[in-house]
Design an enzyme around this catalytic site. Structure first.
Site, mmCIF file in Angstrom:
data_model
loop_
_atom_site.group_PDB
_atom_site.id
_atom_site.type_symbol
_atom_site.label_atom_id
_atom_site.label_comp_id
_atom_site.label_asym_id
_atom_site.label_seq_id
_atom_site.Cartn_x
_atom_site.Cartn_y
_atom_site.Cartn_z
ATOM 1 N N GLY A 18 0.832 -1.211 0.000
ATOM 2 C CA GLY A 18 0.000 0.000 0.000
ATOM 3 C C GLY A 18 0.861 1.253 0.000
ATOM 4 O O GLY A 18 0.468 2.289 0.540
ATOM 5 N N ASP A 68 -1.754 -7.547 -5.290
ATOM 6 C CA ASP A 68 -3.016 -7.447 -4.560
ATOM 7 C C ASP A 68 -2.825 -8.290 -3.292
ATOM 8 O O ASP A 68 -2.665 -9.509 -3.378
ATOM 9 C CB ASP A 68 -4.145 -8.011 -5.439
ATOM 10 C CG ASP A 68 -5.491 -8.004 -4.731
ATOM 11 O OD1 ASP A 68 -5.528 -7.771 -3.502
ATOM 12 O OD2 ASP A 68 -6.511 -8.262 -5.412
ATOM 13 N N ASN A 91 0.827 -2.722 5.228
ATOM 14 C CA ASN A 91 0.150 -1.439 5.431
ATOM 15 C C ASN A 91 -1.105 -1.245 4.589
ATOM 16 O O ASN A 91 -1.963 -0.435 4.947
ATOM 17 C CB ASN A 91 1.170 -0.317 5.149
ATOM 18 C CG ASN A 91 0.518 1.029 5.007
ATOM 19 O OD1 ASN A 91 0.185 1.671 6.001
ATOM 20 N ND2 ASN A 91 0.292 1.470 3.769
ATOM 21 N N TYR A 156 -14.291 -2.280 9.445
ATOM 22 C CA TYR A 156 -12.902 -1.813 9.387
ATOM 23 C C TYR A 156 -12.229 -1.987 10.760
ATOM 24 O O TYR A 156 -11.126 -2.545 10.867
ATOM 25 C CB TYR A 156 -12.924 -0.344 8.964
ATOM 26 C CG TYR A 156 -11.606 0.368 8.972
ATOM 27 C CD1 TYR A 156 -10.776 0.322 7.861
ATOM 28 C CD2 TYR A 156 -11.194 1.122 10.076
ATOM 29 C CE1 TYR A 156 -9.561 0.998 7.855
ATOM 30 C CE2 TYR A 156 -9.995 1.793 10.082
ATOM 31 C CZ TYR A 156 -9.173 1.729 8.970
ATOM 32 O OH TYR A 156 -7.979 2.398 8.973
ATOM 33 N N ALA A 159 -11.544 -5.640 11.714
ATOM 34 C CA ALA A 159 -10.385 -6.192 10.995
ATOM 35 C C ALA A 159 -9.079 -5.637 11.583
ATOM 36 O O ALA A 159 -8.094 -6.370 11.721
ATOM 37 C CB ALA A 159 -10.487 -5.868 9.504
HETATM 38 N N1 LIG Z 1 -5.622 7.820 6.950
HETATM 39 C C1 LIG Z 1 -6.030 7.527 8.163
HETATM 40 O O1 LIG Z 1 -6.632 8.364 8.851
HETATM 41 C C2 LIG Z 1 -5.756 6.163 8.736
HETATM 42 C C3 LIG Z 1 -6.009 5.989 10.110
HETATM 43 C C4 LIG Z 1 -5.772 4.748 10.658
HETATM 44 C C5 LIG Z 1 -5.278 3.722 9.882
HETATM 45 N N2 LIG Z 1 -5.039 3.931 8.562
HETATM 46 C C6 LIG Z 1 -4.504 2.801 7.799
HETATM 47 O O2 LIG Z 1 -3.305 3.189 7.157
HETATM 48 C C7 LIG Z 1 -3.120 2.381 5.993
HETATM 49 C C8 LIG Z 1 -2.825 3.275 4.822
HETATM 50 O O3 LIG Z 1 -3.968 4.091 4.597
HETATM 51 P P1 LIG Z 1 -3.894 5.520 3.900
HETATM 52 O O4 LIG Z 1 -4.620 6.462 4.766
HETATM 53 O O5 LIG Z 1 -2.515 5.801 3.499
HETATM 54 O O6 LIG Z 1 -4.836 5.221 2.628
HETATM 55 P P2 LIG Z 1 -4.601 5.397 1.073
HETATM 56 O O7 LIG Z 1 -5.892 5.029 0.441
HETATM 57 O O8 LIG Z 1 -4.014 6.736 0.785
HETATM 58 O O9 LIG Z 1 -3.501 4.294 0.707
HETATM 59 C C9 LIG Z 1 -3.799 2.922 0.666
HETATM 60 C C10 LIG Z 1 -2.965 2.273 -0.418
HETATM 61 O O10 LIG Z 1 -3.235 0.853 -0.381
HETATM 62 C C11 LIG Z 1 -3.387 0.395 -1.704
HETATM 63 N N3 LIG Z 1 -4.217 -0.821 -1.700
HETATM 64 C C12 LIG Z 1 -5.555 -0.898 -1.493
HETATM 65 N N4 LIG Z 1 -5.975 -2.164 -1.621
HETATM 66 C C13 LIG Z 1 -4.861 -2.905 -1.899
HETATM 67 C C14 LIG Z 1 -4.655 -4.287 -2.147
HETATM 68 N N5 LIG Z 1 -5.672 -5.170 -2.144
HETATM 69 N N6 LIG Z 1 -3.397 -4.714 -2.377
HETATM 70 C C15 LIG Z 1 -2.357 -3.831 -2.413
HETATM 71 N N7 LIG Z 1 -2.509 -2.510 -2.209
HETATM 72 C C16 LIG Z 1 -3.746 -2.052 -1.944
HETATM 73 C C17 LIG Z 1 -4.033 1.545 -2.453
HETATM 74 O O11 LIG Z 1 -3.837 1.449 -3.862
HETATM 75 C C18 LIG Z 1 -3.325 2.746 -1.825
HETATM 76 O O12 LIG Z 1 -2.163 3.090 -2.553
HETATM 77 C C19 LIG Z 1 -4.402 1.551 5.830
HETATM 78 O O13 LIG Z 1 -4.185 0.259 6.361
HETATM 79 C C20 LIG Z 1 -5.394 2.310 6.678
HETATM 80 O O14 LIG Z 1 -6.422 1.495 7.137
HETATM 81 C C21 LIG Z 1 -5.267 5.130 7.978
#
Ligand SMILES: NC(=O)c1ccc[n+]([C@@H]2O[C@H](COP(=O)([O-])OP(=O)(O)OC[C@H]3O[C@@H](n4cnc5c(N)ncnc54)[C@H](O)[C@@H]3O)[C@@H](O)[C@H]2O)c1
Length: 262
Positions: A18, A68, A91, A156, A159
């Site tokens: 990710g 994926d 991530n 969410y 998980a």
């Molecule tokens: N942004 C927040 O406020 C927040 C808070 C808590 C946790 N998180 C967690 O942080 C992590 C990153 O989130 P983010 O905010 O950077 O989101 P984001 O959407 O900017 O980035 C997520 C990335 O994961 C990739 N992705 C999605 N499904 C995928 C798959 N099946 N296989 C491979 N890659 C995949 C997407 O293409 C994207 O580049 C996630 O696990 C999210 O749950 C985010």
């Protein structure tokens, strides 16, 4: 050894899933900045390339992998394809909005497939090669949603709770081999995942809504600031480095003080 040296990752091979966007992108850039060779893994090739481009421009070492994380064999191949894997950041994550009462099974399965099983596959495959080598660090991305229940993100949060639990169990199972397993639980960071709060049906960004959310989120945090992706990346850098050699089984909560665990 100078204190800064403890945080160096020179020559260590890392995978960040990710890493094409948001928090994962910041993690990949930060690890590469500390000297790691980073495989930027993402389902989206263009985004993975964007991250590689940023690392290249900063003089770091990066390659990409289009993966994926819901495909177990592909994740295993990714892990086994990186020689002497030292750092595995699981991530990648997605979001769905629904109350538990209304949650449909397809959404539940999709969220668990990416947010839990995707992390599980990466952690399991990495643990196998790291245990055999007797060193390595696994860092999973959980969420502040585990500590602060919020309506409509139940699937969410469930998980992510499973991610934090797996982190502890795996950590204790493989600690004797010298492999550490930890997690970060980010507070609110404005990324693609949060953009749904201020994206209109036609795909345009509503700046007023965006500013209102950002202001609300910073007011909610005792530190009165918004978290940035790099705040998460620094926590990961710490966990990945030898500075954290006595740390395993922990979920660190960079969240501005929104929730405090002990
Ligand atoms: N942004 C927040 O406020 C927040 C808070 C808590 C946790 N998180 C967690 O942080 C992590 C990153 O989130 P983010 O905010 O950077 O989101 P984001 O959407 O900017 O980035 C997520 C990335 O994961 C990739 N992705 C999605 N499904 C995928 C798959 N099946 N296989 C491979 N890659 C995949 C997407 O293409 C994207 O580049 C996630 O696990 C999210 O749950 C985010």
């Amino acid at each position: 050894m100078g204190s800064e040296e403890r945080f160096r990752l020179d020559g260590r091979n890392a995978i960040v899933t990710g890493s094409g966007s948001g928090i994962g992108q910041a993690i990949a850039i930060r690890l590469a900045g500390a000297g790691a060779n980073v495989t930027c893994a993402d389902i989206n090739e263009e985004r993975a390339n964007e991250t590689k481009g940023i690392i290249d421009a900063e003089g770091g070492s990066a390659s990409i992998a289009v993966v994926d994380v819901t495909k177990k064999d592909d994740v295993t191949k990714l892990v086994n394809g990186v020689r002497d894997l030292a750092i595995m950041c699981n991530n990648a994550g997605i979001m769905t909005d629904s109350s538990i009462v209304d949650l449909d099974e397809a959404d539940l399965d999709r969220i668990f497939a990416v947010n839990f099983k995707g992390v599980f596959y990466g952690a399991q495959a990495a643990a196998r090669v790291m245990v055999a080598r007797g060193s390595g660090v696994i860092i999973n991305t959980s969420s502040g949603a585990v500590a602060v229940p919020a309506p409509n993100i139940g699937a969410y949060a469930m998980a992510k709770a499973a991610v934090s639990q797996m982190t502890k169990t795996l950590a204790i199972e493989i600690a004797p081999s010298g492999v550490r397993v930890n997690a970060i639980a980010p507070g609110f960071v404005d990324t693609r995942i949060t953009a749904r709060h201020y994206t209109e049906d036609d795909g345009s960004i509503n700046d007023e809504k965006r500013n209102a959310i950002r202001s609300h989120m910073s007011t909610m945090a005792p530190l009165r600031i918004m978290g940035e992706a790099d705040d998460m990346a620094y926590a990961v850098l710490y966990l990945a480095s030898d500075a954290a050699k006595f740390v395993t089984g922990q979920t660190i909560h960079p969240n501005g003080g929104v929730a405090m665990n002990w």
